[in-house]
Design a protein around this motif. Structure first.
Motif, mmCIF file in Angstrom:
data_model
loop_
_atom_site.group_PDB
_atom_site.id
_atom_site.type_symbol
_atom_site.label_atom_id
_atom_site.label_comp_id
_atom_site.label_asym_id
_atom_site.label_seq_id
_atom_site.Cartn_x
_atom_site.Cartn_y
_atom_site.Cartn_z
ATOM 1 N N ASN A 200 31.373 47.687 45.704
ATOM 2 C CA ASN A 200 31.860 49.044 45.980
ATOM 3 C C ASN A 200 31.256 49.499 47.304
ATOM 4 O OD1 ASN A 200 32.828 51.615 45.942
ATOM 5 N ND2 ASN A 200 31.542 52.336 44.261
ATOM 6 N N GLY B 296 35.779 45.505 44.879
ATOM 7 C CA GLY B 296 36.173 45.696 43.485
ATOM 8 C C GLY B 296 35.551 44.656 42.575
ATOM 9 N N ARG B 297 36.294 44.270 41.536
ATOM 10 C CA ARG B 297 35.786 43.355 40.504
ATOM 11 C C ARG B 297 35.986 41.900 40.905
ATOM 12 N NH1 ARG B 297 38.674 41.037 36.208
ATOM 13 N NH2 ARG B 297 37.382 40.372 34.451
ATOM 14 N N TRP C 248 30.627 43.489 40.822
ATOM 15 C CA TRP C 248 31.392 44.623 41.326
ATOM 16 C C TRP C 248 30.924 44.956 42.735
ATOM 17 C CZ3 TRP C 248 35.384 46.787 38.583
ATOM 18 C CH2 TRP C 248 35.484 46.407 37.238
ATOM 19 N N ASP D 125 30.710 39.712 35.630
ATOM 20 C CA ASP D 125 31.521 40.344 36.680
ATOM 21 C C ASP D 125 30.585 40.828 37.775
ATOM 22 O OD1 ASP D 125 33.974 39.985 35.468
ATOM 23 O OD2 ASP D 125 33.956 41.960 34.486
ATOM 24 N N THR E 73 23.359 44.679 32.896
ATOM 25 C CA THR E 73 23.944 45.232 34.119
ATOM 26 C C THR E 73 22.792 45.590 35.052
ATOM 27 O OG1 THR E 73 25.421 46.914 35.038
ATOM 28 C CG2 THR E 73 24.087 47.582 33.166
#
Length: 199
Positions: free
Chosen positions: A50, A21-22, A48, A46, A74
């Motif tokens: 997954n 997750g984050r 992430w 952040d 990003t």
């Protein structure tokens, strides 16, 4: 799980574990991953996670987030990528996946000895002579142990009770009829035809 290794600054050599997750990264303690360096914003980016995929998202940091020499907002990350947060370099590492194939243990039951006359004994009933041998696992069985399946035409196919492989008759008399060979079936058909035509 993936982790970040800090490559520069006062914490060089430190490893930060990532969770699914984050994962917030920044200078202040309220972040999931804290790197107390002046070049890093309070809430810098952040990360992430997954499954096996990783993505970085810059949070409008003052000194920027850089990947492969370019400032990014990003971006997808790969194993070994080096991120530069302000002027602090961190490397992404994922531990190798260890795949173990379970060992197949041989059967714990000892193979029955041969009978006194040298014939193979049944795998289950060691005092009885074997009537069949399995073409797949090689075990020997008496007629009582066998499983038969009657096929169209009245033939019976014999299966191993251990591995369900096809079993071949050892020539012993058995309660289950062994499968007839193709040559025998052809001769039986020819004989029936000759008998039918004779006056």
């Amino acid at each position: 799980m993936a982790r970040l290794v800090i490559l520069s600054g006062a914490l060089a050599g430190t490893t930060l574990e990532l969770r699914e997750g984050r994962n917030s990264v920044g200078r202040t303690p309220e972040n999931d991953l804290t790197i107390p360096e002046e070049a890093i914003s309070r809430r810098h980016c952040d990360l992430w996670v997954n499954g096996g995929r990783l993505r970085v998202q810059d949070l409008h940091s003052r000194n920027g987030t850089f990947l492969r020499g370019r400032r990014v907002k990003t971006a997808e990350l790969k194993e070994g990528d080096v991120l530069v947060l302000g002027d602090i370099a961190v490397r992404l590492e994922t531990p190798p996946v260890e795949v173990r194939i379970p060992e197949r243990k041989p059967s714990e039951r000892p193979h029955p000895a041969l009978l006194e006359d040298g014939r193979p004994a049944c795998w289950t009933h060691s005092e009885r002579p074997a009537a069949y041998t399995c073409e797949q696992c090689g075990r020997h069985w008496c007629a009582e142990c066998m499983k038969g399946l009657r096929l169209v035409g009245g033939r019976t196919r014999i299966f191993c009770p251990e591995c369900s492989g096809h079993c071949q008759s050892l020539g012993e008399t058995s309660t289950a009829s062994p499968p007839r060979r193709r040559r025998d079936r052809i001769w039986a058909t020819i004989k029936r035809g000759l008998t039918w035509r004779s006056p």
